[in-house]
Scaffold this active site. Structure first.
Site, short mmCIF file in Angstrom:
data_model
loop_
_atom_site.label_atom_id
_atom_site.label_comp_id
_atom_site.label_asym_id
_atom_site.label_seq_id
_atom_site.Cartn_x
_atom_site.Cartn_y
_atom_site.Cartn_z
CB CYS A 96 -0.90 -0.02 1.23
SG CYS A 96 -1.82 1.50 1.51
CB CYS A 135 -5.73 4.26 -2.84
SG CYS A 135 -4.93 2.75 -3.43
#
Length: 317
Positions: free
Chosen positions: A105, A256
């Site tokens: 991530c 994100c």
């Protein structure tokens, strides 16, 4: 297009008693938030149900995911990376909010390295770089005055033949949007499907409480980004886009990092002659910078930069 709806239920069915006494921190990068725990020797076995319980926003701590800081030598994936990168002492063991394992991530990498530094597990002054391991390979993170810059490695099209022929490779059905939208799928070490929308009204109309339906869906599932280019797209040599995202195993998130990189890559591909290498990506949680840079192996890399913060510490009871 039809496909079964994807769901990512979170459950607290498994008691967290076995984790009692475990210290944790809560951190975020532009609103993408994480529970962070230090487990240097890999002694804790945190199972998916426990991750989901910890990340539950009503009955747990609440987060988009859990990050365990573990020495690379303590994990098979980490030992594999150490063979070629012995400097990668630490491994980012990342789990989505539903407990599923994820490759990595981008916002989480910044939060992870900030956690390592704040915990005193690594020395990292402004301007210094740290090499870490992830399930998407090695990442090099440099500390700056206002955050961290991460060399995210190379990007690529998931369906390269379709992308080369018509710049679009799938259709996305989304609640709140009247018709299916064409999209482009990009890998940043994890999968993304990017949808361009006409304006911000469409962006706000998309209902991301339920996962968008993607056809064909990449083999490992996909995160879905909805993007609106600025008008003009490029100002003073910098491209500007606005984005919302539905993450696999999580739902809609405020940000994100890998999704911002994928969205910039797709928009840059579509832009043709207007393409630039420097992008500002505005997400609900803030703004991150994405740059396309030469890679050491001759492949183009993507650099993601933005802030990271720790906001709380505690001990599970």
């Amino acid at each position: 297009m039809s496909s079964a709806p994807q769901t990512s239920p979170r459950t607290t069915s498994l008691p967290l008693a076995s984790l009692a006494g475990m210290a944790f921190a809560k951190g975020h990068g532009t609103g993408n938030d994480f529970v962070l725990v230090a487990d240097p020797d890999g002694a804790r076995d945190i199972v998916p149900e426990q991750v989901a319980a910890l990340c539950d926003r009503h009955r747990g701590i609440g987060a988009d995911g859990l990050i365990r800081a573990v020495r690379s030598a303590a994990l098979p994936e980490g030992r594999y990376l150490l063979a070629s990168h012995p400097e990668a002492e630490w491994f980012m063991d990342y789990r989505n909010g539903d407990g599923s394992v994820s490759e990595m991530c981008g916002n989480g990498v910044r939060a992870f390295v900030h956690f390592l530094a704040e915990e005193g597990l690594v020395p990292l002054a402004e301007g210094q770089a740290l090499t870490i391991g992830t399930r998407a390979g090695i990442k090099v993170v440099t500390r700056s005055a206002n955050g961290y810059a991460v060399d995210m490695g190379p990007w690529e099209f998931i369906f390269p033949e379709a992308a080369a022929e018509r710049a679009l490779d799938s259709l996305v059905e989304t609640d709140g949007l009247e018709v299916d939208r064409p999209a482009l799928s990009v890998s940043m070490g994890n999968p993304h499907t990017v949808v361009a929308l006409a304006d911000e009204d469409e962006l706000l109309s998309a209902d991301l409480h339920r996962a968008p339906r993607v056809d064909p869906v990449p083999p490992q599932g996909t995160n879905v980004e909805f993007v609106v280019p600025a008008e003009p797209l490029v100002t003073d040599g910098v491209g500007h886009i606005r984005m919302r995202v539905h993450e696999r195993g999580v739902g809609e998130t405020l940000s994100c990092g890998t999704g911002a990189c994928a969205a910039a890559a797709a928009t840059r591909h579509w832009a043709g002659d207007e393409a630039v290498d420097d992008w500002q990506v505005r997400v609900p949680g803030g703004t991150v910078r994405v740059r396309f840079i030469p890679g050491p192996e001759g492949r183009e890399h993507v650099e993601l930069s933005g802030p990271a913060e720790l906001v709380a510490r505690g001990v599970l009871v």
